[in-house]
Design an enzyme around this catalytic site. Sequence first.
Site, short mmCIF file in Angstrom:
data_model
loop_
_atom_site.label_atom_id
_atom_site.label_comp_id
_atom_site.label_asym_id
_atom_site.label_seq_id
_atom_site.Cartn_x
_atom_site.Cartn_y
_atom_site.Cartn_z
N TRP A 188 0.82 -1.22 0.00
CA TRP A 188 0.00 0.00 0.00
C TRP A 188 0.85 1.26 0.00
O TRP A 188 0.33 2.35 -0.15
CB TRP A 188 -0.92 0.02 1.22
N LYS A 189 2.14 1.13 0.28
CA LYS A 189 3.03 2.29 0.38
C LYS A 189 2.44 3.29 1.40
O LYS A 189 1.77 2.86 2.35
CB LYS A 189 3.27 2.90 -0.99
N HIS A 196 13.14 -2.75 -1.70
CA HIS A 196 12.26 -2.09 -2.68
C HIS A 196 13.02 -0.89 -3.27
O HIS A 196 13.74 -0.19 -2.57
CB HIS A 196 10.98 -1.62 -1.99
N GLY A 253 1.34 -2.71 -6.28
CA GLY A 253 1.24 -1.40 -5.64
C GLY A 253 -0.14 -0.82 -5.88
O GLY A 253 -1.12 -1.20 -5.23
N GLY A 254 -0.24 0.07 -6.87
CA GLY A 254 -1.48 0.80 -7.15
C GLY A 254 -2.73 -0.07 -7.20
O GLY A 254 -3.75 0.28 -6.61
P1 PGA Z 1 2.90 -0.61 -8.82
O1 PGA Z 1 3.96 -0.77 -7.63
O2 PGA Z 1 2.11 -1.89 -8.89
O3 PGA Z 1 2.07 0.58 -8.43
O4 PGA Z 1 3.69 -0.35 -10.06
C1 PGA Z 1 4.62 -1.99 -7.39
C2 PGA Z 1 5.58 -1.84 -6.24
O5 PGA Z 1 6.19 -0.79 -6.08
O6 PGA Z 1 5.76 -2.80 -5.44
#
Ligand code: PGA
Length: 250
Positions: A10-11, A95, A233-234
């Site tokens: 989720w960052k 990461h 991520g997104g």
């Molecule tokens: P993303 O990010 O799916 O938004 O490209 C992947 C990640 O950074 O792990």
Amino acid sequence: MRKKIVAGNWKMNMLKDEAKKLFSEILSMSMESSDHKITVVFPPSIYLADFVRQNNGKVMLGAQNFHFSNKGAYTGELSAGQIKSIGCDFVLVGHSERRTLFMEDDQVLLLKIKSALESDLQVIYCCGESLEEREQGIYINKIRNQISLLKTFSTEEMMAISIAYEPIWAIGTGKTASPQQAAEMHDLIRAEVSVLFGAETSENTSILYGGSCSPTNAHELFKCNNIDGGLIGGASLEANSFHAIISACQ
Ligand code: PGA
């Protein structure tokens, strides 16, 4: 047999109420994690304790970041032991956002993996090249070097380490690696793990793809032999799209 893993990173997104809602939706949609296939959620760490309580066993929880020391005067930091002690099972290490925005170098990454393993956490170790490195044709060496960082670990320790191949040019850009590009790198990573640890360990290591993975492209990517799931991520910030990606991983 190696596990299929779909993990949502989720960052630094989601305020408390949105986070709670998304996690509940994920729990209601997910299948029970099994020996063969698991779902992991990496929310902002501030939500982890609540999510551990709310979890119904369908997903596993992990921390996006932690400090490599056990304890001490490190204002603002969290240790691997603390993460484990509240009931989490996973951490992310390496990461590209940590490597580039927070200057985490190989030395730091090694210490973080050691500390995570000592605390009995499973590690998803990320690697990936920049667009520049791809265009200069040095991406193969870049990934080899990043994988060779793992050589200090034993084959037993490797059982707790999965790898995520995340080309930096594909992260958050909407530009995914084609299945051919991803397959080339996943084959390479499995071959490197085999050189370092032997064929059996290599066969048992889960290698995830990350970088603009979405419900639209997940199926094609996951069909590749050496792609064992994804680090998302997104698309993990929306329950339906995360669920569609989980379903695409068979
Ligand atoms: P993303 O990010 O799916 O938004 O490209 C992947 C990640 O950074 O792990």
